[in-house]
Design a protein around this motif. Structure first.
Motif: not given
Length: 454
Positions: A424-431
């Motif tokens: 999530q921090e990398r922006g590659v999995h939804r929050t």
């Protein structure tokens, strides 16, 4: 121009009964109590996974009349479990494996349409075939089908089921074939499907479901299976977990889509993978070694060796050397039609390779089977595993992964708590979930309904 960053699709496979499960571990819980299914599903949902996946076995696996040691707890019915999970989850997709060889299109279409309604559009169907004669003994029709016949039945089964899903004319707008006008015709519509496999007609009794149709998965790896997936599936449950094999499979299947008028985004490729996490790389690899020994008991090692040797090897010591006799060629009498047998196209050559490996590394039967069979796909610290997952997706080895923990029901907890936040921090999995249906989660467009007949 830089390549867009891909989002990673994640799903959870309830380990149940397979060669990944370690039911003997002190931390393992029940594989059949509903509380176990609820725990894994809720863990996957709080980690914002796309879906929960259930495999299915229509008969406990057996060889030489004995049940596998991993199958002794039984297998609950897929639809029953998924329908119950629909009531205790809100957004998580619910995917189930249902066989096309020993079921009928009307029954399966009705069950999946009902599940899609109960879950508000979260149902998925993994379409599989059955190859083995002993499964057929549980059914009136019995027997088993050759590979080409299995896939032909599967194609016609799915075609018939889609006709059933689309036959109910709901509130959606349908195009009139002759006039080109758009009509609203709510209510049941008639279906007719006649081919070499099925001769059915009537009225479907479940209204069109929230997704239009459930998401369709396919899990075959043969050329026929890949072609079937390219023509009809929304996603593939692949077994290619390594980056090299994954990229080759990914390219091959995606390249087949154009001849069916489909774009590369219309089919998601999701390998089933395992993982082991540790505080350090050394810690993770030590855990992985221990888990592999738990997964391959002495009995399991002999059973897997029998599938190549095509002989009863029950008298052999799993901690001893390989048999001196060669595999028995011809019709398979030990595990007829099993997928693991089909992968050995040249049993004598494979046996020679295994002997050479065992001699070079001084391996017993059990140690050899551990060496040559599946192993954990991702091993390391949470940061390292997150990096590996992301790299695999960004380099087109996969569109995401179906994670198979080795423990029930808590085997996904550590991954959800440590790896997911890093993705999530990398922006590659939804929050947060952005849509409500499984098609939304996977980025799949709604299927176009079959036009109403004039």
């Amino acid at each position: 121009m830089s390549k867009p960053v891909k989002q990673i699709h994640l799903a959870a496979h309830f380990p149940g009964v397979n060669n990944t499960t370690v039911w003997s571990d002190p931390q393992a819980g029940s594989q059949i109590d509903f509380s176990s299914f609820v725990h894994l599903a809720r863990t996957a949902e709080r980690a914002k996974f796309d879906f929960l996946f259930l495999a299915e076995g229509l008969r406990l696996r057996e060889q030489n009349g004995e049940i596998y040691d991993l199958d002794v707890v039984g297998r609950p019915d897929t639809f029953t479990v998924l329908a119950a999970l629909a009531a205790v989850t809100e957004r998580l997709g619910l995917a189930g494996t249902v066989n096309s060889t020993f079921n009928e299109p009307y029954e399966v279409a009705r069950q999946f349409a009902s599940l899609d309604h109960l879950s508000d559009g979260r149902a998925a169907w993994n379409v599989v075939t059955s190859w083995d004669e002993f499964t057929g003994e549980n059914f009136r029709r019995g027997g088993f089908l050759a590979q080409e016949d299995r896939y032909e039945r599967a194609r016609q089964f799915l075609s018939a089921a889609r006709g059933l899903f689309d036959s109910w004319r709901g509130d959606e707008i349908l195009a009139d074939r002759e006039s080109g006008a758009f009509l609203r015709e709510p209510g049941p519509g008639r279906f007719d499907h006649h081919d070499g496999q099925f001769d059915i007609s009537g009225h479907f009794n479940v209204p069109r479901s929230p997704q239009g149709r459930p998401v369709i998965f396919q899990a075959g790896d043969s050329d026929a299976g890949r072609e079937f997936a390219a023509s009809a599936a929304d996603a593939i449950f692949s077994r290619h977990g390594t980056p090299e094999a994954g990229r080759a499979f990914y390219t091959d299947v995606k390249d087949r889509l154009a001849r069916y008028g489909r774009t590369r985004d219309e089919l998601k490729i999701l390998p089933g993978v395992t993982f082991v996490l540790g505080d350090t790389e050394a810690d993770a690899h030590e855990k992985a070694h221990l888990i592999r020994r738990q997964q391959v008991s002495g009995q399991t090692a002999i059973r897997l060796l029998e599938q190549l040797w095509n002989r009863d090897l029950s008298a052999y010591d799993p901690d001893g050397p390989l048999p001196e006799v060669d595999p028995l060629l011809g019709e398979h009498t030990v595990a007829r039609g099993r997928a693991s047998v089909r992968h050995h196209r040249d049993p004598l050559a494979t046996a020679a390779e295994w002997r050479a490996l065992a001699e070079a590394k001084k391996l017993s039967i059990r140690e050899l089977i551990i060496e040559v069979t599946g192993r954990q796909s991702f091993i390391g610290t949470p940061a390292r595993v997150a990096e590996q997952l992301n790299e695999s997706v960004q380099t087109d080895a996969a569109d995401g992964f179906i994670l198979v923990p080795h423990l029930t029901p808590g085997g996904l907890d550590e991954f959800a708590d440590t790896v997911v936040p890093l993705l999530q921090e990398r922006g590659v999995h939804r929050t947060e979930y952005e849509g409500t249906t499984l098609r939304d989660h996977l980025g799949l467009a709604a299927p176009r309904p079959v036009p109403s007949p004039s």
